[in-house]
Enzyme design. Structure first.
Site, PDB file in Angstrom:
ATOM      1  N   HIS A  58      68.686 -23.021 -57.992  1.00 50.65           N
ATOM      2  CA  HIS A  58      68.048 -21.935 -58.490  1.00 50.65           C
ATOM      3  C   HIS A  58      67.164 -22.688 -59.887  1.00 50.65           C
ATOM      4  O   HIS A  58      67.591 -23.748 -60.377  1.00 50.65           O
ATOM      5  CB  HIS A  58      68.758 -20.755 -58.827  1.00 50.65           C
ATOM      6  CG  HIS A  58      69.869 -20.987 -59.742  1.00 50.65           C
ATOM      7  ND1 HIS A  58      71.081 -21.790 -59.398  1.00 50.65           N
ATOM      8  CD2 HIS A  58      69.781 -20.911 -61.061  1.00 50.65           C
ATOM      9  CE1 HIS A  58      71.658 -21.753 -60.538  1.00 50.65           C
ATOM     10  NE2 HIS A  58      71.074 -21.195 -61.621  1.00 50.65           N
ATOM     11  N   ALA A  59      66.139 -21.928 -60.231  1.00 48.70           N
ATOM     12  CA  ALA A  59      65.591 -22.195 -61.354  1.00 48.70           C
ATOM     13  C   ALA A  59      65.532 -20.872 -62.268  1.00 48.70           C
ATOM     14  O   ALA A  59      65.799 -19.725 -61.763  1.00 48.70           O
ATOM     15  CB  ALA A  59      63.903 -22.628 -61.184  1.00 48.70           C
TER      16      ALA A  59
END
Length: 155
Positions: A68-69
């Site tokens: 994820h970011a």
């Protein structure tokens, strides 16, 4: 919308995927989030860049990655994309490589990420029985049964 509903309603899953390397796995997983309308194309590169900058911290257990970011890196909404890999790939985490279960996630904001997304995702990885079932699953019906069981345990 919960983990199961999101994944199944948006066809955000691939069982037995083939990935050349971890970046390819990330691009495929984020591609499912893009198709579902919850991430922009640039989100994949942000996830890859985070791994390069901070290391593969999102390889959370042996064989499991939750890439994820940050929400501002291209998340439009909240979503999940689940992939199992036919052949595991290395993400660069000596304790938990190789990875064969990838759950790409994105959240509209940090609060949603911390309070909803991570908690839902961790329920999926809560038991060895569930992980083994995921690794063996080859149909949507099998995946739905696994996700049903996870959501039942949550309640």
């Amino acid at each position: 919308m919960g983990l199961k509903d999101f994944i199944l309603n948006n066809h955000a899953w691939i069982l037995g995927a083939e990935a050349a390397d971890c970046d390819d796995a990330i691009r495929q997983g984020v591609g499912l989030l893009v198709k579902a309308g919850v991430a922009e194309e640039r989100y994949a590169q942000a996830v890859i860049d985070i791994k390069k900058e901070h290391g593969p911290y999102y390889v959370i257990a042996p064989g499991i990655a939750m890439p994820h970011a940050r929400p501002e890196s291209g998340a439009i909404g909240t979503g999940f994309a689940l992939m199992t890999l036919k052949k595991p790939v290395n993400f660069g985490n000596p304790d938990n490589d190789p990875v064969d279960i990838v759950l790409c996630i994105c959240a509209k904001d940090k609060e949603d990420l911390n309070n909803n997304v991570i908690i839902s995702a961790m329920m999926l990885f809560d038991s060895e029985e569930t992980l083994e079932a995921l690794r063996k699953a080859s149909t949507e019906a099998e995946l739905a049964a696994i996700l049903d069981k996870v959501e039942s345990a949550e309640e």
